[in-house]
Design an enzyme around this catalytic site. Sequence first.
Site, PDB file in Angstrom:
ATOM      1  N   CYS A  28      93.865  78.469  62.957  1.00 17.19           N
ATOM      2  CA  CYS A  28      94.412  77.120  62.962  1.00 17.19           C
ATOM      3  C   CYS A  28      93.373  76.158  62.452  1.00 17.19           C
ATOM      4  O   CYS A  28      92.193  76.477  62.389  1.00 17.19           O
ATOM      5  CB  CYS A  28      94.775  76.704  64.376  1.00 17.19           C
ATOM      6  SG  CYS A  28      95.920  77.832  65.169  1.00 17.19           S
ATOM      7  N   GLY A  54      96.184  77.532  58.142  1.00 18.17           N
ATOM      8  CA  GLY A  54      97.455  77.840  58.796  1.00 18.17           C
ATOM      9  C   GLY A  54      98.593  77.233  58.033  1.00 18.17           C
ATOM     10  O   GLY A  54      98.588  76.033  57.781  1.00 18.17           O
ATOM     11  N   ASN A 128      92.143  75.457  68.203  1.00 16.98           N
ATOM     12  CA  ASN A 128      91.867  76.571  67.283  1.00 16.98           C
ATOM     13  C   ASN A 128      91.068  77.621  68.041  1.00 16.98           C
ATOM     14  O   ASN A 128      90.040  77.302  68.629  1.00 16.98           O
ATOM     15  CB  ASN A 128      91.080  76.032  66.083  1.00 16.98           C
ATOM     16  CG  ASN A 128      90.582  77.124  65.151  1.00 16.98           C
ATOM     17  OD1 ASN A 128      89.576  76.944  64.477  1.00 16.98           O
ATOM     18  ND2 ASN A 128      91.256  78.260  65.098  1.00 16.98           N
ATOM     19  N   GLY A 129      91.557  78.875  67.976  1.00 11.15           N
ATOM     20  CA  GLY A 129      90.856  79.959  68.673  1.00 11.15           C
ATOM     21  C   GLY A 129      91.833  80.705  69.564  1.00 11.15           C
ATOM     22  O   GLY A 129      92.992  80.321  69.675  1.00 11.15           O
ATOM     23  N   TYR A 269      85.610  84.746  54.631  1.00 10.20           N
ATOM     24  CA  TYR A 269      86.997  84.727  54.179  1.00 10.20           C
ATOM     25  C   TYR A 269      87.744  83.430  54.481  1.00 10.20           C
ATOM     26  O   TYR A 269      88.385  82.868  53.604  1.00 10.20           O
ATOM     27  CB  TYR A 269      87.747  85.903  54.814  1.00 10.20           C
ATOM     28  CG  TYR A 269      89.223  85.882  54.549  1.00 10.20           C
ATOM     29  CD1 TYR A 269      89.745  86.358  53.352  1.00 10.20           C
ATOM     30  CD2 TYR A 269      90.103  85.350  55.493  1.00 10.20           C
ATOM     31  CE1 TYR A 269      91.111  86.312  53.101  1.00 10.20           C
ATOM     32  CE2 TYR A 269      91.465  85.304  55.245  1.00 10.20           C
ATOM     33  CZ  TYR A 269      91.960  85.783  54.049  1.00 10.20           C
ATOM     34  OH  TYR A 269      93.296  85.730  53.806  1.00 10.20           O
TER      35      TYR A 269
HETATM   36  P1  AMP Z   1      94.887  94.684  52.431  1.00  8.91           P
HETATM   37  O1  AMP Z   1      95.695  94.689  51.188  1.00  8.91           O
HETATM   38  O2  AMP Z   1      95.720  94.884  53.656  1.00  8.91           O
HETATM   39  O3  AMP Z   1      93.737  95.641  52.371  1.00  8.91           O
HETATM   40  O4  AMP Z   1      94.264  93.212  52.568  1.00  8.91           O
HETATM   41  C1  AMP Z   1      93.101  92.855  51.844  1.00  8.91           C
HETATM   42  C2  AMP Z   1      93.199  91.455  51.365  1.00  8.91           C
HETATM   43  O5  AMP Z   1      93.557  90.595  52.421  1.00  8.91           O
HETATM   44  C3  AMP Z   1      91.872  90.969  50.810  1.00  8.91           C
HETATM   45  O6  AMP Z   1      92.094  90.399  49.539  1.00  8.91           O
HETATM   46  C4  AMP Z   1      91.382  89.946  51.801  1.00  8.91           C
HETATM   47  O7  AMP Z   1      90.796  88.832  51.167  1.00  8.91           O
HETATM   48  C5  AMP Z   1      92.619  89.555  52.553  1.00  8.91           C
HETATM   49  N1  AMP Z   1      92.344  89.408  54.007  1.00  8.91           N
HETATM   50  C6  AMP Z   1      91.336  89.865  54.731  1.00  8.91           C
HETATM   51  N2  AMP Z   1      91.446  89.545  56.023  1.00  8.91           N
HETATM   52  C7  AMP Z   1      92.581  88.856  56.121  1.00  8.91           C
HETATM   53  C8  AMP Z   1      93.255  88.235  57.199  1.00  8.91           C
HETATM   54  N3  AMP Z   1      92.788  88.276  58.431  1.00  8.91           N
HETATM   55  N4  AMP Z   1      94.377  87.607  56.899  1.00  8.91           N
HETATM   56  C9  AMP Z   1      94.870  87.582  55.668  1.00  8.91           C
HETATM   57  N5  AMP Z   1      94.296  88.147  54.613  1.00  8.91           N
HETATM   58  C10 AMP Z   1      93.165  88.778  54.837  1.00  8.91           C
END
Ligand code: AMP
Length: 495
Positions: A28, A54, A128-129, A269
């Site tokens: 969030c 979000g 947030n959290g 990220y």
């Molecule tokens: P996947 O295709 O399931 O391996 O997701 C990898 C991609 O999701 C990468 O491009 C990451 O930048 C992104 N990613 C990593 N962690 C998250 C997260 N918690 N929520 C959404 N996207 C994520």
Amino acid sequence: MKFSLPLTPDSEQALFKEHQADHFHDECGVFGIHGHDEAAHITYLGLYALQHRGQESCGIVASNGREHTAHRAMGLVADTFGEKALSRLKGRHAVGHVRYSTAGESLLRNAQPICANTDGGPVSIAHNGNIVNAVAIRRELEGRGAIFGSTADSEVMLHLLARSREATMEERFIDAISRVKGAFSVALLTDDAMIGARDPSGFRPLSLGRLDGAWVLASETCALDLIGATFERDVEPGEVVVIRRGRLRSLWPLARNAPQHFCVFEYMYFARPDSNLSGNNVYAYRKELGRILAREHAVPVDMVVPVLDSGNAAALGYAEESGIPYDTALIRNHYVRRTFIEPAQSIRNFGVKVKHNAIRSFLDGKRIVLIDDSIVRGTTLIKIVAMLRAAGVREVHIRISGPPSVGSCYYGVDTPNREELIAYRHSVDEIREMLGADSLGYLSLEGLRRSAAQELKVGICDGCFSGDYPVPVNVDEELPQLSLFRAVEDEPTSE
Ligand code: AMP
């Protein structure tokens, strides 16, 4: 209008992935301003800058010192707030929130800020959290007759505050946060004050700024930049700031100088690259991780290609360190929405092509190193590697600017249960094979920890990479955010 269509397995997976990458950005964002003639408008802009934190629902509560007025809706800030809605939000004080559900369901009733009328006046909270003991507190309070209006963990803070027997609202708030465990960065509005607070570990960010004499609270400094506020400082872990009549008081009711556990994944990220977290620029640190990655996993190739946008900064760092040319030969469509219409005749690799497309003339016959920040389930990279091969790429070497994601997050990042994480179940070589890559290299945990100590100079939480969870959680239990309180009724989609 929303379309809902029968999906092929491929598109279903792709949609899920889109959902994950674009709407699962979860966590969030919080924002607050105290003492400004255009409080609601400024909050709207602040939330606009925090939209990446979000995209599911958003809300603003404004206060004129007597009454709180709320507007909350499902959807993006720009789509849900118009002039009309903003003009109804009267008063010189406001708090706002953007949300993707990590605890509680995706429903309007869970949109924040959450408001309540207490015997001490109206109170609105943006949080947030994740509160790790929210379920236990909720059960206890429900056992004593409390009725919860939402399924979000944040509401327990409001209940605890409303029930506290302390004299003032800030004492009642402090009473409430002394009972909760886990991650919270909070902006709270009472009738006459705005309160900001961070948990003693400082998992999530919260910055303080000034604008035209008003005080501002924002999850990230990019929000301060947009509204033209000056950055004052961060709210410290364990600190409570009380802002009333233009003055800020700093209180330390929780453990002061407890070990800090700032979420390193915010750097890697979540946060926007133009934000500074604990004084460190996110973009600069991502580049640094790319440089370390290049030293740890060198490979002789023709070009460095990022998975846009998540791998961009690390790819630049990798290219700088290795001297290999950087090229964005894999293009991303920025207008991908949650739903799209696929023709009846299924198109090969449709799902991934909606979001990414390879430029064949740049890639044909080349050896490339492909950079991303993380692999969750592996869905994205499996498809991208296939697409690159189809575009004539001779060798695909994958480099990830973080260690293998082996654990779920219990403090506010929406990660699947660990069984669904590809790195929890498989070795690096197995993953390489599943992705169809020529080689695969992850940044080492030691490399990450060393750079955090040297570059960031803050204590970090790296539970999702190490399984070391600083605030105790039961990792064998289903993730609380996936199984918390189930709602049984339908929810209208707008207020
Ligand atoms: P996947 O295709 O399931 O391996 O997701 C990898 C991609 O999701 C990468 O491009 C990451 O930048 C992104 N990613 C990593 N962690 C998250 C997260 N918690 N929520 C959404 N996207 C994520």
